[in-house]
Write an enzyme that holds these catalytic residues in place. Sequence first.
Site, mmCIF file in Angstrom:
data_model
loop_
_atom_site.group_PDB
_atom_site.id
_atom_site.type_symbol
_atom_site.label_atom_id
_atom_site.label_comp_id
_atom_site.label_asym_id
_atom_site.label_seq_id
_atom_site.Cartn_x
_atom_site.Cartn_y
_atom_site.Cartn_z
ATOM 1 N N ASN A 279 59.095 11.182 -8.155
ATOM 2 C CA ASN A 279 58.564 11.325 -6.793
ATOM 3 C C ASN A 279 59.735 11.620 -5.864
ATOM 4 O OD1 ASN A 279 57.391 11.070 -4.289
ATOM 5 N ND2 ASN A 279 57.051 8.853 -4.427
ATOM 6 N N TRP A 280 59.888 12.880 -5.539
ATOM 7 C CA TRP A 280 61.060 13.276 -4.743
ATOM 8 C C TRP A 280 60.922 12.890 -3.274
ATOM 9 C CZ3 TRP A 280 62.609 18.939 -6.529
ATOM 10 C CH2 TRP A 280 62.812 18.923 -7.909
ATOM 11 N N LYS A 281 59.741 12.504 -2.871
ATOM 12 C CA LYS A 281 59.474 12.150 -1.465
ATOM 13 C C LYS A 281 59.886 13.307 -0.551
ATOM 14 C CE LYS A 281 59.879 7.357 -2.744
ATOM 15 N NZ LYS A 281 60.080 5.982 -2.338
ATOM 16 N N HIS B 22 50.283 6.265 -2.149
ATOM 17 C CA HIS B 22 51.637 5.698 -2.177
ATOM 18 C C HIS B 22 51.805 4.767 -0.979
ATOM 19 C CE1 HIS B 22 55.965 5.340 -1.932
ATOM 20 N NE2 HIS B 22 56.005 5.705 -3.191
ATOM 21 N N GLU C 116 54.073 4.378 1.055
ATOM 22 C CA GLU C 116 54.590 5.019 2.281
ATOM 23 C C GLU C 116 53.477 5.734 3.028
ATOM 24 O OE1 GLU C 116 57.816 6.991 0.269
ATOM 25 O OE2 GLU C 116 58.707 5.023 -0.080
ATOM 26 N N GLU D 30 53.553 -0.429 -7.731
ATOM 27 C CA GLU D 30 54.816 -0.315 -6.997
ATOM 28 C C GLU D 30 54.893 -1.404 -5.929
ATOM 29 O OE1 GLU D 30 56.507 3.945 -7.301
ATOM 30 O OE2 GLU D 30 55.305 3.796 -5.503
ATOM 31 N N GLY E 195 62.904 1.650 -3.155
ATOM 32 C CA GLY E 195 64.070 2.148 -2.433
ATOM 33 C C GLY E 195 65.058 1.063 -2.005
ATOM 34 N N SER F 1 62.648 1.090 -7.515
ATOM 35 C CA SER F 1 64.043 0.986 -7.936
ATOM 36 C C SER F 1 64.232 1.106 -9.454
ATOM 37 C CB SER F 1 64.672 -0.305 -7.404
ATOM 38 O OG SER F 1 64.680 -0.303 -5.980
ATOM 39 N N GLY G 187 61.529 7.181 -7.811
ATOM 40 C CA GLY G 187 61.876 7.816 -6.547
ATOM 41 C C GLY G 187 63.328 8.260 -6.546
HETATM 42 P P1 PGA Z 1 62.316 4.267 -5.708
HETATM 43 O O1 PGA Z 1 60.874 4.825 -5.249
HETATM 44 O O2 PGA Z 1 62.434 4.562 -7.181
HETATM 45 O O3 PGA Z 1 63.301 5.026 -4.871
HETATM 46 O O4 PGA Z 1 62.326 2.803 -5.442
HETATM 47 C C1 PGA Z 1 59.761 4.724 -6.069
HETATM 48 C C2 PGA Z 1 58.542 5.258 -5.375
HETATM 49 O O5 PGA Z 1 58.370 5.000 -4.187
HETATM 50 O O6 PGA Z 1 57.717 5.960 -5.986
#
Ligand code: PGA
Length: 271
Positions: free
Chosen positions: A24-26, A109, A111, A181, A187, A227, A248
């Site tokens: 997931n490159w966001k 997600h 976010e 998650e 993150g 993470s 991510g």
């Molecule tokens: P992260 O993000 O690996 O940077 O913690 C994971 C995600 O939000 O899908």
Amino acid sequence: MTTPFINRGNGNSGFKRLPIIAGNWKMNKTVDESLLLVDEMIDDLDAIEGVEIVLCPPFVALYSVLDLLEDTGVGLGAQNMYHQNSGAYTGEISPLMLREICDYVILGHSERRTYFGETNELVNLKVKAALKHDIRPIMAVGENLAQRQAEETSAFVTAQVREGLAGIDIADIPTIVLAYEPIWAIGTGLAATGAMAQEVCALIRQTVAELYTQEVAEQVRIQYGGSVTAKNIEEFMSQPDIDGGLVGGASLNADDFIQIVVKTLEVSSKK
Ligand code: PGA
């Protein structure tokens, strides 16, 4: 679409869940940067069999990335989608647009839920729309720190699964990937432990079994995200109810992402 199961070949007890790692490159990488990143890792990723790999770049890079993924075994996913087919929804992207390019779409997600007010009800509409158009949803769920500290994780995550899957036909359930998650782990560098993640992923599978059947629940793939790194992926993949990772930060680095997939294969081949 490829089947998400590997046959055990023993003729009876069915299948083993095919592990799935999604990057997931966001909101990272321009189109040019996306192409560079894919270029750096595509040969190594394509050489790996036994792990389904999905790259989820930003919308604007999807089409160009698709070009590089053609004739490879690596799949493409979007990070979001609206549930209507077309119309006056400025700024949104529809399933009709995505179905031409994507195998998967990440929905719900945290976010999206936190910054863009997505509710379980909206996520449910999106999951249904994706399924209708043969795009496989990766539906994300997970609690925040306050909920974990207040011991509300089980009730909260169970409700997210129940409401997110409401009204979905049992025949579609095996095509859905669920991603656990925990928000406090995303993150932050503070990943859950394997045991913590397993506990919630088992609960998610149990919830699917209660909603549908044990048999169908056994077919659903559940990812852990938050993470994930090349150092800790083995701990997660060793858990019986964890079938992959939603990655991510570490998916933005070619070597790290390749290592995560390689280690996933190593652990899952022993499962
Ligand atoms: P992260 O993000 O690996 O940077 O913690 C994971 C995600 O939000 O899908």
